[in-house]
Write an enzyme that holds these catalytic residues in place. Structure first.
Site, PDB file in Angstrom:
ATOM      1  N   VAL A  32       9.256 -16.921 -17.636  1.00 50.38           N
ATOM      2  CA  VAL A  32       9.085 -15.460 -17.601  1.00 50.38           C
ATOM      3  C   VAL A  32       9.063 -14.912 -16.177  1.00 50.38           C
ATOM      4  O   VAL A  32       9.026 -13.693 -15.978  1.00 50.38           O
ATOM      5  CB  VAL A  32       7.817 -14.973 -18.365  1.00 50.38           C
ATOM      6  CG1 VAL A  32       7.901 -15.383 -19.829  1.00 50.38           C
ATOM      7  CG2 VAL A  32       6.540 -15.480 -17.732  1.00 50.38           C
ATOM      8  N   ARG A  84      17.705 -23.768 -12.150  1.00 52.53           N
ATOM      9  CA  ARG A  84      16.865 -24.603 -13.004  1.00 52.53           C
ATOM     10  C   ARG A  84      17.542 -25.900 -13.434  1.00 52.53           C
ATOM     11  O   ARG A  84      16.878 -26.753 -14.024  1.00 52.53           O
ATOM     12  CB  ARG A  84      16.402 -23.811 -14.220  1.00 52.53           C
ATOM     13  CG  ARG A  84      15.612 -22.548 -13.873  1.00 52.53           C
ATOM     14  CD  ARG A  84      14.291 -22.830 -13.178  1.00 52.53           C
ATOM     15  NE  ARG A  84      13.498 -21.602 -13.041  1.00 52.53           N
ATOM     16  CZ  ARG A  84      12.244 -21.576 -12.619  1.00 52.53           C
ATOM     17  NH1 ARG A  84      11.623 -22.683 -12.233  1.00 52.53           N
ATOM     18  NH2 ARG A  84      11.604 -20.425 -12.520  1.00 52.53           N
TER      19      ARG A  84
END
Lengths: 238, 238, 238, 238
Positions: C85, C176
């Site tokens: 988030v 990521r």
């Protein structure tokens, strides 16, 4: 305004303690100590700078978002501001052509390719005069400024207060100092960088075109200053 | 940390000249003058405040985006920070549970409903002790901190530097001072507002729950402090 | 949930006509034709792909922002979602621990370094049981779910619907899929990329770690897969 | 282009399953079930709509961010697009005046206050012709399009592909359908809303000026359609 085609840029606001705030942010990520203690226990500028530079080099830019800078900008064309406001991480308060009525000849910017040719320049200036006359004629006929301005040109000068954080400032420099950016916005961003570096000289190495940061150029049409991405990726150290 | 469940909040950074910057931004939109001239010619605080208040009341919030504020925050639970980082206009540098290894009992927050019941509180504290033991056992067995932390609870205390502009600060207050927000984030935002109002008292009227701003409550389950939206829209002045 | 530590990822929504929309956006910038005419006159997939690839390679990512993709995600830890988030260009609807009360043993994720060691794994599972008991005890004592959850661990499984545009999707992959990212979020993003590539195979070359995109590694501690930035910038083609 | 001052708006892209995606997002927040199961088990349109409407009414707009819509827009003035691109949550691909050279008379928009006065209209059209001549003269003299365009007016027509999520779409309608917004952007946003409502009629009640949403007007100069905020806050139901 003739003869003065330079953007006017002043740095009007920045945090009271830029280095200390960024340093506290960097250290908070890796420390068991409370941030307010980190903040209060540090004043060694060289030590702060060393950490900050390491963090920025590693691409962890979120730590420099804490710093926001505001510029007073004027004498830039609406062509230029239409480009600048596309930077969606920036905040703008721009002079409104809807609410500010021009009362005589509006200010304007002469593009350099026209400015350097005396004959074309003369035509350009004369034509700005004609546009002004047409604008004022509509205003006198009762047309509201917000509609009369439909005849005003891209060359019309604008003013704004523009703010951005340090991460976006570096991104803006990377993109708009590139020789592929239009002349005027390049000049504007260069002046913003200069105004900031004057107060915070340690930022100079980061406020460069993207090719300086990456070592290569990813533009479709390169200016040749750095190798293209393709050429670059083929030559890798062993 | 027992007995101290209050967030620790310090305002560590704001622009040198908040009022003057916002005033210049507001005036730039409606003035033929250069922003740097507006900036340099103004020092009348009452006059500046009057204009700013009128602009904010009209909902033209973009002019207050120029102001950014940074807070040093600690002693808040990971439950609370998981909520706070959902504010996407904010910037965060948070203590990492991946890189900062706990060395003894980790700090934690006791929720008020448990804190006020001595028996449950004792159980809670004892259980935090057990979690700590399990965490340390994994760390001693060679498990890296980033994996051992999988046993750490939502109650675990965190620290961060958090920055936001004045527009987002008002939005944050509107949302999180609502009694429907969870207790801890409400307390945190209340402390952020207090720290800011101490330095900039003129901001007090804007740092309120959304129902104060709108006159009605749009929550599905209202606390009853203000009429619901439906009740409100049915009673209109003639 | 024991024995199943894999994130569950399904692509649930994307635009009806991804390629055609991006193609129309790219061509609109450089064409005198109306965008709706560009849109209606094109169906040559190979031609569309060729243009899109050239535009992405040149770093003009704004044209791929028009495409948004939604994923249904479950079986990821709260440790992982607290990281996810932080991507502020994404939109999230996450299962609430405030409103969804656990009724028996909560689902959880076992980190791989613990999962592969039978003894530690057994301890981990037993401890999750103890946490569940403590949670349920608080709930039975009348503590609301939003406070009882303070004992729930980072390992607790969460679910969400997450949406992002294609520009952010590439950025997410670049960041990521790097081996420096934590194992779980790397696995999650890998699955998101796979789900997307299954439907849109042309995207595969862009959904890579940042070092593949740049040719070098800018991390402070490199995994060695690509040369460091410093090493790279010292070897430039003539 | 004379006689046709209407923006041309086409909805070119939206998700395959808008309602189901928003419904899944809403339910995920409050359900123990996996989002993919929620998604697969629902097809009751009336039930989905009921939940979505309750969630939007409660101001929980994040659930509708998952839906993105793309429009092909043309025949709008550069004055209008300079306003539109200030919506920073939108994505734009706009026809470039730097790269697209005008070859004859450029298209333009006549503001309605001029359009309705035959004499002024004639002057306006004639003047657009003069601007075109001056532009073409500069181009023929070798001035690049990006500089020759400095004489082009705010009235010059532009085209773009513009995308935004449903939350921003409602915000855009709330702001730009207000009678205080300029005529052209009001017409443009009205057409965007109509194109969307044609496909998704359930959205109609949300695509309204902000005063309809709040029950009062917060503008400095109100059109009188709704009571002012001050008048409104003084009359509250008991």
């Amino acid at each position: 305004m003739e003869g003065n085609n330079q953007p006017v840029v002043n740095l009007i606001s920045k945090p009271e303690n830029m280095l200390k705030t960024v340093y506290t942010a960097c250290r908070t990520c890796y420390s068991a100590d409370m941030p307010i203690n980190i903040y209060n226990s540090t004043d060694d500028e060289a030590k702060m700078l060393k950490l900050i530079e390491r963090v920025i080099s590693s691409g962890h830019y979120s730590t420099i978002e804490h710093i926001q800078i505001s510029f007073a900008i004027s004498n830039v064309s609406r062509a230029c501001t239409h480009q600048l406001v596309r930077h969606r991480h920036m905040s703008f308060s721009q002079k409104s052509q809807r609410y500010v009525k021009e009362k005589g000849q509006f200010d304007y910017i002469i593009p350099p390719t026209i400015d350097k040719d005396p004959e074309l320049k003369e035509k350009f200036i004369a034509f700005m005069g004609k546009i002004s006359e047409q604008y004022l004629e509509f205003v006198e006929a009762g047309i509201p400024a917000e509609d009369a301005r439909f005849v005003l040109p891209n060359a019309a000068a604008s003013s704004m207060v523009a703010s951005l954080n340090l991460r976006e400032m570096i991104h803006l420099a990377n993109l708009r100092l590139c020789t592929r950016a239009q002349y005027e916005i390049r000049m504007l961003v260069k002046k913003m960088c200069e105004a900031l570096v004057e107060e915070e000289p340690w930022l100079k190495p980061y406020l460069v075109p993207k090719c300086e940061r990456w070592g290569f150029c990813d533009e479709d049409k390169s200016c040749g200053r750095k190798p293209t991405k393709e050429a670059f990726l083929n030559v890798q150290p062993v």
